[in-house]
Enzyme design. Structure first.
Site, mmCIF file in Angstrom:
data_model
loop_
_atom_site.group_PDB
_atom_site.id
_atom_site.type_symbol
_atom_site.label_atom_id
_atom_site.label_comp_id
_atom_site.label_asym_id
_atom_site.label_seq_id
_atom_site.Cartn_x
_atom_site.Cartn_y
_atom_site.Cartn_z
ATOM 1 N N CYS A 1 9.673 41.692 -0.325
ATOM 2 C CA CYS A 1 10.694 40.744 0.130
ATOM 3 C C CYS A 1 10.165 39.314 -0.003
ATOM 4 O O CYS A 1 8.960 39.074 0.062
ATOM 5 C CB CYS A 1 11.051 41.008 1.590
ATOM 6 S SG CYS A 1 11.795 42.630 1.904
ATOM 7 N N HIS B 1 5.188 44.878 2.076
ATOM 8 C CA HIS B 1 6.009 43.882 2.763
ATOM 9 C C HIS B 1 5.637 42.476 2.315
ATOM 10 O O HIS B 1 4.463 42.165 2.067
ATOM 11 C CB HIS B 1 5.815 43.984 4.278
ATOM 12 C CG HIS B 1 6.585 45.099 4.914
ATOM 13 N ND1 HIS B 1 7.957 45.201 4.814
ATOM 14 C CD2 HIS B 1 6.178 46.159 5.673
ATOM 15 C CE1 HIS B 1 8.365 46.274 5.474
ATOM 16 N NE2 HIS B 1 7.303 46.878 6.008
#
Length: 362
Positions: free
Chosen positions: A220, A164
């Site tokens: 991301c 992430h």
């Protein structure tokens, strides 16, 4: 032996000179004071605490990051060295399916295609039984210090991360969009994220002349997560320009003479997909898959051809599977766009260069 402490104002790790009672931060210029450095046990080279307090790191067992085989070379692991982080957040609401596969695939690529010795690659995943090889914030910071420790001209370093990524508001005025980009270790909810300022200070700015670092970041909001000064803006017709991301404050985000080039999964305002749609076999990160495929299919001659091939792989997946992925992104609340895979691989560097002339190599 060195003592490393965090800046009292920002999370930048600092090397306290022997006997010194204070040190000025290179990022925020705040002065950090240590009451009695002689009473604090020294830390192994290139380690840092995970909090803002000046506490020695507990070392219950010999650390693989500070232990080096005997030999005359100041770069004990040879001219090629890599840190690979695959964070799956297992058994949590943040769980990702493809990150450990990404890490294994990247290790295989480095060993078999680019001749990295297996002993020179540090793998950090939740599968590891060694306490020091799990992708916690503490261990990722240790690993980044290890990566650049003792590097010398001719060395090739690689930092790969699959997991992430996020953003947080920047108040220092050194971000074009007003946000710092971050990486999320496995324990980020309790220990916090690793901010791009720290990543830059740890593995970018120390690099001396003749050392090359490649970062492959599958996350991301990862476009400028190394805080490099230049971002390659490429259009769909083979044209490109370098966008200047140097802060107006004058703070240097470059190296000490070395070379750093980063491939990232998407722009700072985009999200990356964790899906099995691209490989058809097992779950992987779209960016890591497209990076490896560009090399395996013979498109890795130059940095421009690499980036073009990576974007083409993801675009083709858009066309084939866009409707399904768009619906999934909408359900998940991540805001899908037309075509589905809401990501476009990015290229950043510490210096501008001709992306279609400069040969790619690790």
């Amino acid at each position: 032996m060195l003592m490393l402490v965090n800046c009292s104002n920002c999370p930048t790790p600092l090397q306290l000179p022997p006997g010194a009672r204070s040190i000025r931060c290179v990022l925020c210029h705040a002065v950090t004071h240590v009451a009695d450095p002689c009473s604090v046990p020294l830390l192994p080279p290139y380690s840092a605490s995970t909090t803002h307090q000046y506490q020695p790191l507990p070392l219950p067992a010999p650390s693989p990051y500070s232990h080096a085989p005997s030999g005359p070379s100041p770069s004990p692991y040879g001219p090629k060295r890599a840190v690979i982080c695959g964070v799956s957040y297992k058994h949590s609401r943040h769980e990702l399916k493809g990150c450990i596969n990404d890490a294994k695939c990247m290790k295989y690529l480095l060993i078999n295609r680019f001749k990295f010795p297996e002993s020179s690659i540090l793998m950090l995943t939740e599968e590891e039984t060694d306490t020091y090889k799990r992708p916690t914030k503490y261990n990722m910071r240790l690993a980044m210090y290890w990566l650049v420790q003792g590097c010398q001209p001719g060395d090739s370093l690689v930092f790969h991360y699959s997991g992430h990524g996020s953003q947080q508001r920047n108040y220092a005025g050194d971000e074009v969009d007003g946000y710092d980009e971050t990486l999320c270790p496995s324990d980020f909810e309790s220990q916090g994220m690793i901010v791009d300022d720290e990543i830059n200070a740890t593995i970018v700015r120390p690099l001396p002349h003749g050392v090359k670092l490649h970062a492959i970041i599958d996350a991301c909001h990862s476009g400028t997560v190394l805080d490099l000064p230049f971002l390659c803006k490429m259009d769909g017709h083979g044209g490109y320009v370098w966008e200047d991301h140097r802060p107006q404050s004058g703070i240097s985000k470059g190296t000490s003479g070395g070379e750093v080039i980063s491939f990232s999964g998407c722009a700072d305002d985009q999200t990356s997909v964790d899906t099995s749609a691209l490989s058809r076999v097992t779950s992987t990160g779209a960016m890591t898959y497209s990076f490896i495929q560009a090399i395996e299919r013979g498109h890795g001659a130059t940095y421009g051809s690499m980036l073009t091939a990576m974007r083409s792989t993801i675009r083709n997946a858009d066309n084939a599977l866009g409707g399904i992925v768009t619906s999934l992104l909408t359900i998940l609340g991540t805001g899908g766009i037309l075509g589905g895979l809401r990501q476009e691989p990015q290229l950043t560097a510490n210096e501008e260069f001709d992306v279609f002339q400069k040969l790619f190599s690790l």
